[in-house]
Scaffold this motif. Sequence first.
Motif, PDB file in Angstrom:
ATOM      1  N   LYS A   1       0.845  -1.200   0.000  1.00 22.01           N
ATOM      2  CA  LYS A   1       0.000   0.000   0.000  1.00 22.01           C
ATOM      3  C   LYS A   1       0.871   1.237   0.000  1.00 22.01           C
ATOM      4  CE  LYS A   1      -3.998   2.222   2.083  1.00 22.01           C
ATOM      5  NZ  LYS A   1      -4.775   2.157   0.821  1.00 22.01           N
ATOM      6  N   VAL A   2       0.473   2.217  -0.816  1.00 25.43           N
ATOM      7  CA  VAL A   2       1.101   3.530  -0.799  1.00 25.43           C
ATOM      8  C   VAL A   2       0.028   4.519  -0.380  1.00 25.43           C
ATOM      9  CG1 VAL A   2       2.288   5.299  -2.125  1.00 25.43           C
ATOM     10  CG2 VAL A   2       2.684   2.886  -2.662  1.00 25.43           C
ATOM     11  N   THR A   3       0.328   5.337   0.595  1.00 25.60           N
ATOM     12  CA  THR A   3      -0.647   6.293   1.090  1.00 25.60           C
ATOM     13  C   THR A   3       0.019   7.638   1.339  1.00 25.60           C
ATOM     14  OG1 THR A   3      -2.444   6.567   2.698  1.00 25.60           O
ATOM     15  CG2 THR A   3      -0.326   5.833   3.557  1.00 25.60           C
ATOM     16  N   GLU A   4      -0.807   8.656   1.483  1.00 26.65           N
ATOM     17  CA  GLU A   4      -0.260   9.994   1.696  1.00 26.65           C
ATOM     18  C   GLU A   4      -0.181  10.329   3.183  1.00 26.65           C
ATOM     19  OE1 GLU A   4      -1.654  12.117  -2.488  1.00 26.65           O
ATOM     20  OE2 GLU A   4      -2.536  12.755  -0.581  1.00 26.65           O
ATOM     21  N   THR A   5       0.758  11.149   3.524  1.00 25.34           N
ATOM     22  CA  THR A   5       0.889  11.619   4.899  1.00 25.34           C
ATOM     23  C   THR A   5      -0.414  12.229   5.382  1.00 25.34           C
ATOM     24  OG1 THR A   5       3.241  12.075   4.594  1.00 25.34           O
ATOM     25  CG2 THR A   5       2.146  13.218   6.394  1.00 25.34           C
ATOM     26  N   GLY A   6      -0.802  11.860   6.604  1.00 23.98           N
ATOM     27  CA  GLY A   6      -2.006  12.416   7.204  1.00 23.98           C
ATOM     28  C   GLY A   6      -3.269  11.594   6.989  1.00 23.98           C
ATOM     29  N   THR A   7      -3.221  10.597   6.135  1.00 24.09           N
ATOM     30  CA  THR A   7      -4.413   9.785   5.892  1.00 24.09           C
ATOM     31  C   THR A   7      -4.447   8.594   6.847  1.00 24.09           C
ATOM     32  OG1 THR A   7      -3.298   8.467   4.212  1.00 24.09           O
ATOM     33  CG2 THR A   7      -4.483  10.417   3.464  1.00 24.09           C
ATOM     34  N   PRO A   8      -5.649   8.130   7.191  1.00 28.11           N
ATOM     35  CA  PRO A   8      -5.745   6.919   8.021  1.00 28.11           C
ATOM     36  C   PRO A   8      -5.557   5.672   7.160  1.00 28.11           C
ATOM     37  CG  PRO A   8      -7.926   7.796   7.586  1.00 28.11           C
ATOM     38  CD  PRO A   8      -6.951   8.748   6.946  1.00 28.11           C
ATOM     39  N   VAL A   9      -4.956   4.657   7.762  1.00 28.92           N
ATOM     40  CA  VAL A   9      -4.699   3.401   7.065  1.00 28.92           C
ATOM     41  C   VAL A   9      -5.022   2.249   8.002  1.00 28.92           C
ATOM     42  CG1 VAL A   9      -2.957   1.936   5.977  1.00 28.92           C
ATOM     43  CG2 VAL A   9      -2.824   4.428   5.720  1.00 28.92           C
ATOM     44  N   THR A  10      -5.696   1.231   7.480  1.00 26.47           N
ATOM     45  CA  THR A  10      -5.983   0.029   8.274  1.00 26.47           C
ATOM     46  C   THR A  10      -5.430  -1.190   7.569  1.00 26.47           C
ATOM     47  OG1 THR A  10      -7.949   0.959   9.319  1.00 26.47           O
ATOM     48  CG2 THR A  10      -7.769  -1.436   9.267  1.00 26.47           C
ATOM     49  N   LEU A  11      -4.667  -1.965   8.322  1.00 27.98           N
ATOM     50  CA  LEU A  11      -4.135  -3.231   7.839  1.00 27.98           C
ATOM     51  C   LEU A  11      -4.880  -4.362   8.532  1.00 27.98           C
ATOM     52  CD1 LEU A  11      -0.303  -2.456   8.008  1.00 27.98           C
ATOM     53  CD2 LEU A  11      -1.955  -1.818   6.236  1.00 27.98           C
ATOM     54  N   ARG A  12      -5.115  -5.434   7.784  1.00 26.32           N
ATOM     55  CA  ARG A  12      -5.902  -6.538   8.329  1.00 26.32           C
ATOM     56  C   ARG A  12      -5.070  -7.803   8.420  1.00 26.32           C
ATOM     57  NH1 ARG A  12      -9.880 -10.435   5.593  1.00 26.32           N
ATOM     58  NH2 ARG A  12     -11.278 -11.110   7.252  1.00 26.32           N
ATOM     59  N   CYS A  13      -5.293  -8.526   9.509  1.00 22.40           N
ATOM     60  CA  CYS A  13      -4.700  -9.842   9.695  1.00 22.40           C
ATOM     61  C   CYS A  13      -5.827 -10.823   9.984  1.00 22.40           C
ATOM     62  CB  CYS A  13      -3.705  -9.832  10.845  1.00 22.40           C
ATOM     63  SG  CYS A  13      -2.948 -11.444  11.169  1.00 22.40           S
ATOM     64  N   HIS A  14      -5.870 -11.897   9.213  1.00 21.83           N
ATOM     65  CA  HIS A  14      -6.918 -12.897   9.359  1.00 21.83           C
ATOM     66  C   HIS A  14      -6.287 -14.256   9.593  1.00 21.83           C
ATOM     67  CE1 HIS A  14     -10.826 -14.814   8.649  1.00 21.83           C
ATOM     68  NE2 HIS A  14     -10.188 -15.682   7.892  1.00 21.83           N
ATOM     69  N   GLN A  15      -6.755 -14.972  10.615  1.00 26.50           N
ATOM     70  CA  GLN A  15      -6.241 -16.318  10.879  1.00 26.50           C
ATOM     71  C   GLN A  15      -7.403 -17.300  10.923  1.00 26.50           C
ATOM     72  OE1 GLN A  15      -6.115 -18.003  14.391  1.00 26.50           O
ATOM     73  NE2 GLN A  15      -6.602 -16.266  15.733  1.00 26.50           N
ATOM     74  N   THR A  16      -7.113 -18.533  10.551  1.00 25.78           N
ATOM     75  CA  THR A  16      -8.172 -19.534  10.379  1.00 25.78           C
ATOM     76  C   THR A  16      -8.154 -20.625  11.441  1.00 25.78           C
ATOM     77  OG1 THR A  16      -6.751 -20.808   8.901  1.00 25.78           O
ATOM     78  CG2 THR A  16      -8.193 -19.163   7.887  1.00 25.78           C
ATOM     79  N   GLU A  17      -7.215 -20.521  12.420  1.00 27.82           N
ATOM     80  CA  GLU A  17      -7.049 -21.642  13.344  1.00 27.82           C
ATOM     81  C   GLU A  17      -7.359 -21.305  14.798  1.00 27.82           C
ATOM     82  OE1 GLU A  17      -3.382 -23.671  12.644  1.00 27.82           O
ATOM     83  OE2 GLU A  17      -3.745 -23.836  10.498  1.00 27.82           O
ATOM     84  N   ASN A  18      -8.097 -20.247  15.022  1.00 22.36           N
ATOM     85  CA  ASN A  18      -8.638 -19.968  16.341  1.00 22.36           C
ATOM     86  C   ASN A  18      -7.571 -19.715  17.415  1.00 22.36           C
ATOM     87  OD1 ASN A  18     -11.178 -19.561  17.558  1.00 22.36           O
ATOM     88  ND2 ASN A  18     -11.008 -21.478  18.684  1.00 22.36           N
ATOM     89  N   HIS A  19      -6.430 -19.140  16.997  1.00 23.67           N
ATOM     90  CA  HIS A  19      -5.393 -18.839  17.968  1.00 23.67           C
ATOM     91  C   HIS A  19      -5.804 -17.656  18.829  1.00 23.67           C
ATOM     92  CE1 HIS A  19      -2.422 -21.617  16.353  1.00 23.67           C
ATOM     93  NE2 HIS A  19      -2.800 -21.241  15.146  1.00 23.67           N
ATOM     94  N   ARG A  20      -5.460 -17.754  20.109  1.00 21.28           N
ATOM     95  CA  ARG A  20      -5.858 -16.705  21.045  1.00 21.28           C
ATOM     96  C   ARG A  20      -4.981 -15.455  20.906  1.00 21.28           C
ATOM     97  NH1 ARG A  20      -5.309 -17.107  27.606  1.00 21.28           N
ATOM     98  NH2 ARG A  20      -6.105 -15.015  28.069  1.00 21.28           N
ATOM     99  N   TYR A  21      -3.666 -15.672  20.824  1.00 24.19           N
ATOM    100  CA  TYR A  21      -2.742 -14.546  20.800  1.00 24.19           C
ATOM    101  C   TYR A  21      -2.409 -14.151  19.363  1.00 24.19           C
ATOM    102  CZ  TYR A  21      -1.669 -14.803  25.796  1.00 24.19           C
ATOM    103  OH  TYR A  21      -1.751 -14.771  27.165  1.00 24.19           O
ATOM    104  N   MET A  22      -2.482 -12.843  19.100  1.00 23.39           N
ATOM    105  CA  MET A  22      -2.099 -12.292  17.805  1.00 23.39           C
ATOM    106  C   MET A  22      -1.244 -11.049  18.031  1.00 23.39           C
ATOM    107  SD  MET A  22      -5.597 -12.782  15.549  1.00 23.39           S
ATOM    108  CE  MET A  22      -4.785 -12.561  13.956  1.00 23.39           C
ATOM    109  N   TYR A  23      -0.312 -10.787  17.109  1.00 23.69           N
ATOM    110  CA  TYR A  23       0.667  -9.719  17.290  1.00 23.69           C
ATOM    111  C   TYR A  23       0.809  -8.907  16.005  1.00 23.69           C
ATOM    112  CZ  TYR A  23       2.111 -12.896  21.053  1.00 23.69           C
ATOM    113  OH  TYR A  23       2.133 -13.707  22.145  1.00 23.69           O
ATOM    114  N   TRP A  24       1.102  -7.630  16.157  1.00 21.23           N
ATOM    115  CA  TRP A  24       1.536  -6.798  15.038  1.00 21.23           C
ATOM    116  C   TRP A  24       2.955  -6.311  15.312  1.00 21.23           C
ATOM    117  CZ3 TRP A  24      -0.173  -6.320  10.340  1.00 21.23           C
ATOM    118  CH2 TRP A  24      -1.529  -6.519  10.058  1.00 21.23           C
TER     119      TRP A  24
END
Lengths: 112, 110
Positions: free
Chosen positions: A11-34
């Motif tokens: 993704k390329v975005t401009e300064t000052g704009t909001p950005v959302t990144l998504r992480c999807h997992q299929t195995e029901n893990h409790r802990y997730m990290y960015w």
Amino acid sequence: DAGITQSPRHKVTETGTPVTLRCHQTENHRYMYWYRQDPGHGLRLIHYSYGVKDTDKGEVSDGYSVSRSKTEDFLLTLESATSSQTSVYFCAIKGQRDTEAFFGQGTRLTVV
Amino acid sequence: TQLLEQSPQFLSIQEGENLTVYCNSSSVFSSLQWYRQEPGEGPVLLVTVVTGGEVKKLKRLTFQFGDARKDSSLHITAAQPGDTGLYLCAGASSNYQLIWGAGTKLIIKP
């Protein structure tokens, strides 16, 4: 394969704009990290989650927020993107052994 | 603050040579892991060492955990171009968070 999908991949975005990144997992893990990865710094923890609606800050959380409304999805939001947030972002889950991490393929974010 | 220092930061060698990568800290870790990362991909776990003095082998890769559980090494015998990548070590702290080294970029030339 830990079943982790990150979107978008680039993704390329401009300064000052909001950005959302998504992480999807299929195995029901409790802990997730960015994490973010920058040359010379290795991986730095931004935020993590230990369950639905349960999140906590990592070492570089300023300028980032997260949400986890479902077990399978962990969202990272840059409220107002800055050039210093240009980086590669990785989502990870905790494996069966408490300290092992399994990663998605990463999102390369460029803020111009 | 717990820190993990990896050395060297960069290593370029010829195919067939041996090499060792080091991961050092002043802190004690409950376990230590090694990951390999290829361009455009996330890190992939290679091994976890738990016991002080433990040695694990993965084909031509030998991993050792220091007796005091503060340091670790990765030795590659007869390196091959397929070993090229970024090698990362990560130590598990007392609260199970991972402390990461900055990585060693390894290039094996044919």
